[in-house]
Design an enzyme around this catalytic site. Structure first.
Site, PDB file in Angstrom:
ATOM      1  N   THR A  45       0.824  -1.209   0.000  1.00 49.71           N
ATOM      2  CA  THR A  45       0.000   0.000   0.000  1.00 49.71           C
ATOM      3  C   THR A  45       0.857   1.257   0.000  1.00 49.71           C
ATOM      4  O   THR A  45       0.536   2.240  -0.686  1.00 49.71           O
ATOM      5  CB  THR A  45      -0.953   0.005   1.212  1.00 49.71           C
ATOM      6  N   CYS A  46       1.948   1.245   0.742  1.00 46.48           N
ATOM      7  CA  CYS A  46       2.842   2.408   0.780  1.00 46.48           C
ATOM      8  C   CYS A  46       3.472   2.654  -0.589  1.00 46.48           C
ATOM      9  O   CYS A  46       3.601   3.797  -1.033  1.00 46.48           O
ATOM     10  CB  CYS A  46       3.929   2.210   1.830  1.00 46.48           C
ATOM     11  N   THR A  47       3.863   1.575  -1.271  1.00 45.90           N
ATOM     12  CA  THR A  47       4.446   1.719  -2.602  1.00 45.90           C
ATOM     13  C   THR A  47       3.431   2.320  -3.563  1.00 45.90           C
ATOM     14  O   THR A  47       3.747   3.260  -4.312  1.00 45.90           O
ATOM     15  CB  THR A  47       4.925   0.357  -3.124  1.00 45.90           C
TER      16      THR A  47
END
Length: 208
Positions: free
Chosen positions: A101-103
């Site tokens: 999700t961060c990527t």
């Protein structure tokens, strides 16, 4: 002689901690998370950092944002108060580099970086990762935005978004005005959820 040991967080304390990290939008109503927030999402569990300390209070809209200085992938430290009187700042806490999700979030933010600069807003994504890790993360995905390191967790604690049982921050957004006060904030209920660029830009435009 006294023996000191860490006491695991109780179920009651865990529930209380979750209640103290509301996933609500202040000032603007947020829609339910879209398809990008669904699916399996996991982080390593840092049990050795378990503590009974209650989460710090999250600064509210209208309050002065806690000042900080953090190392950055730009090679220079960034100080929040240095933008006062000149630029609005979006401090975007994300849990860990290289997670799914961060990527997706940081790549999307990088692709639409010009939309944020057009609003005269400085974007400061921040995680507890070290600067070398963040540099590798940024280079791997060709990100245009520099990332800030909260390696000692001081900034996450000051903003009340550090997850004590995991020792990284939840995903959270704080929009700070030129007067140094918080204009808008959103704290996700789960690290696997995130706001879209459009939702964030809508908040930026509504508070201009």
């Amino acid at each position: 002689t006294f023996l000191r040991r860490t006491i695991p967080m109780s179920t009651t304390a865990s529930r209380a901690a979750r209640r103290n990290t509301p996933g609500r939008l202040d000032l603007i109503a947020a829609p339910r998370p879209g398809p990008w927030a669904r699916g399996t999402f996991s982080f390593p569990h840092h049990s050795r950092f378990m503590t009974t300390t209650a989460p710090a209070r999250q600064p509210d809209v209208g309050e002065l944002a806690p000042d900080f200085t953090a190392d950055s992938t730009s090679g220079s430290a960034v100080t929040l108060s240095s933008f006062r009187g000149r630029k609005r700042v979006l401090v975007a806490f994300f849990p860990l580099a290289f997670t799914s999700t961060c990527t997706a979030e940081l790549c999307d933010m990088s692709e639409e970086f010009d939309r944020f600069t057009a609003e005269d807003v400085v974007v400061l994504p921040m995680s507890v990762d070290s600067v070398p890790t963040l540099k590798e993360f940024k280079a791997k995905h060709g990100m245009r935005v520099d990332l800030s390191s909260d390696f000692k967790r001081d900034v996450s604690r000051a903003y009340g978004v550090l997850l004590p049982e995991r020792f990284f921050s939840t995903r959270a957004y704080f929009l700070i005005g030129t007067d140094g006060r918080i204009q808008w904030r959103y704290i996700e209920e789960s690290p696997g959820q995130r706001r879209s660029n459009q939702e964030i830009l809508d908040a930026i435009q509504a508070t201009a």
